[in-house]
Design a protein around this motif. Structure first.
Motif, short mmCIF file in Angstrom:
data_model
loop_
_atom_site.label_atom_id
_atom_site.label_comp_id
_atom_site.label_asym_id
_atom_site.label_seq_id
_atom_site.Cartn_x
_atom_site.Cartn_y
_atom_site.Cartn_z
N THR A 76 0.85 -1.20 0.00
CA THR A 76 0.00 0.00 0.00
C THR A 76 0.88 1.24 0.00
O THR A 76 1.87 1.31 0.72
N THR A 77 0.47 2.23 -0.80
CA THR A 77 1.26 3.47 -0.91
C THR A 77 0.55 4.60 -0.16
O THR A 77 -0.60 4.45 0.27
N GLY A 78 1.25 5.71 0.02
CA GLY A 78 0.62 6.91 0.55
C GLY A 78 0.53 6.98 2.07
O GLY A 78 -0.21 7.81 2.60
N THR A 134 1.61 7.71 -14.86
CA THR A 134 0.22 7.60 -15.34
C THR A 134 -0.40 6.36 -14.72
O THR A 134 0.18 5.27 -14.77
N HIS A 135 -1.56 6.53 -14.09
CA HIS A 135 -2.30 5.41 -13.48
C HIS A 135 -3.80 5.56 -13.75
O HIS A 135 -4.27 6.64 -14.11
N HIS A 136 -4.51 4.48 -13.47
CA HIS A 136 -5.98 4.41 -13.56
C HIS A 136 -6.65 5.49 -12.68
O HIS A 136 -6.06 5.97 -11.71
N ILE A 137 -7.90 5.78 -13.02
CA ILE A 137 -8.62 6.88 -12.36
C ILE A 137 -9.04 6.57 -10.92
O ILE A 137 -9.47 7.47 -10.21
N HIS A 138 -8.90 5.28 -10.47
CA HIS A 138 -9.32 4.93 -9.10
C HIS A 138 -8.23 5.20 -8.08
O HIS A 138 -8.47 5.12 -6.88
N LYS A 139 -7.03 5.49 -8.56
CA LYS A 139 -5.90 5.63 -7.63
C LYS A 139 -6.12 6.81 -6.67
O LYS A 139 -6.45 7.91 -7.11
N LEU A 140 -5.89 6.56 -5.36
CA LEU A 140 -6.19 7.57 -4.35
C LEU A 140 -5.04 8.53 -4.10
O LEU A 140 -5.26 9.65 -3.65
N PRO A 143 1.91 11.93 -5.89
CA PRO A 143 2.36 11.02 -6.93
C PRO A 143 2.37 9.57 -6.41
O PRO A 143 2.24 9.34 -5.21
N SER A 144 2.53 8.64 -7.32
CA SER A 144 2.56 7.23 -6.94
C SER A 144 3.76 6.94 -6.03
O SER A 144 4.77 7.67 -6.06
N GLY A 145 3.65 5.86 -5.24
CA GLY A 145 4.77 5.46 -4.40
C GLY A 145 6.00 5.16 -5.24
O GLY A 145 7.14 5.48 -4.85
N THR A 146 5.79 4.56 -6.40
CA THR A 146 6.91 4.24 -7.31
C THR A 146 7.60 5.51 -7.78
O THR A 146 8.85 5.57 -7.83
N ALA A 147 6.80 6.54 -8.11
CA ALA A 147 7.38 7.81 -8.56
C ALA A 147 8.22 8.42 -7.45
O ALA A 147 9.30 8.98 -7.70
O1 LIG Z 1 -2.27 2.21 -7.38
C1 LIG Z 1 -1.73 1.46 -8.22
O2 LIG Z 1 -2.38 0.85 -9.07
C2 LIG Z 1 -0.27 1.30 -8.17
N1 LIG Z 1 0.36 1.76 -7.15
C3 LIG Z 1 1.74 1.66 -6.88
C4 LIG Z 1 2.36 3.03 -6.74
O3 LIG Z 1 1.71 3.94 -6.18
O4 LIG Z 1 3.50 3.21 -7.16
C5 LIG Z 1 2.46 0.73 -7.79
C6 LIG Z 1 1.93 0.63 -9.19
O5 LIG Z 1 2.40 1.71 -9.94
C7 LIG Z 1 0.42 0.53 -9.24
#
Ligand SMILES: O=C(O)C1=N[C@H](C(=O)O)C[C@H](O)C1
Ligand code: NDP
Length: 238
Positions: A76-78, A134-140, A143-147
């Protein structure tokens, strides 16, 4: 191995399939509607719990899992403002916790490549660096944890950059991360160096969630029976 799943969303379901294919047993599934499952004998019998929920709920899940005596592997990220508390619990109370902002082997190769390129680019100040995820629209989270992990790899190695920022660079020392939310994209990360005459880019583009989920199950296999705070660098040898 006996695995408990905490979070039964997109990642929880993909992990379940991969874990079963690798011969593991799913002994317990905790989702938002059954928090009492943490106290169940089934949950307590797990060798490891794999946690993929939300930025707001992850930390509480770690505490409940530790209280049940079950090691945690989480993606889990964030929530990383509280990572110090987890490291302290591992060091002082003998808890076991494996964390990765991205479990995909390909992304971890990309992390190494990013650091190598950053070391080279430290000597070429005519190039300015920026990132896009760039990620799907459901991402909360953004920036992403990976970024953020990629940004840390750049900040450690490129002396002219001091902080990452979301979207805008206020100072020349800022490293801007552009976060795009689009359709059902599993995850794209790109690092770009730009001069007056050219661009140099490196990019990772996940085809699906399978790479993340496989990495999480392999991390669970690695974690079972170990103590302390663990990460991909402990598991992978480059
Ligand atoms: O929310 C996701 O889907 C992902 N989250 C991770 C992130 O925040 O880096 C890993 C991956 O990119 C997919
Ligand atoms: N490190 C990595 O390699 C990767 C990390 N991620 C990260 O993993 C996290 C989850 O991603 P994803 O599976 O796509 O998200 P989903 O939204 O698909 O799944 C999250 C699930 O957690 C459930 N949930 C919410 N609160 C709790 C709680 N307190 N206890 C148990 N379950 C709860 C949600 O239930 P409900 O829907 O009912 O609210 C949902 O089913 C995100 O932070 C994402 O960034 C994702 C992919 C790879």
């Amino acid at each position: 191995m006996k695995i408990a799943l905490i979070g039964y969303g997109k990642m929880g379901k993909t992990i379940e399939q991969i874990a079963l294919n690798r011969g593991h047993q799913i002994v317990s599934i905790v989702d938002i509607n059954n928090p009492e499952e943490f106290q169940s004998d089934n949950f307590k019998s797990a060798d490891v719990a794999i946690e993929f929920t939300t930025p707001a709920t992850a930390f509480d899940n770690y505490m409940k899992s530790f209280a049940a005596g079950v090691p945690v592997v989480s993606g889990t990220t964030g929530w990383l403002d509280r990572i110090g508390e987890i490291k302290e619990k591992c060091a002082k109370e003998g808890k076991t916790f494996f964390y990765a902002s991205n479990f995909s082997i390909g992304v971890n190769i990309f992390f190494a490549l990013n650091k190598y390129l950053a070391k080279i680019m430290n000597n070429f100040p005519v190039y300015n660096v920026s990132m896009t995820e760039t990620h799907h629209i459901h991402k909360l989270d953004a920036p992403s944890g990976t970024a953020i992990t990629l940004a840390e790899g750049i900040l450690e190695n490129v002396d002219r950059k001091e902080h990452w920022t979301l979207e805008t660079a206020e100072q020349p020392t800022d490293l801007p991360i552009h976060a795009i939310r689009e359709g059902e994209v599993p995850g794209i990360h790109e690092v770009t160096y730009e001069s007056d005459v050219d661009y140099i880019s490196i990019k990772h583009d996940a085809k699906s969630r399978a790479g993340f989920a496989l990495g999480a199950v392999v991390a669970a296999e690695f974690t079972a029976g170990k103590k302390g705070f663990l990460g991909m660098d402990d598991m992978l040898k480059f």
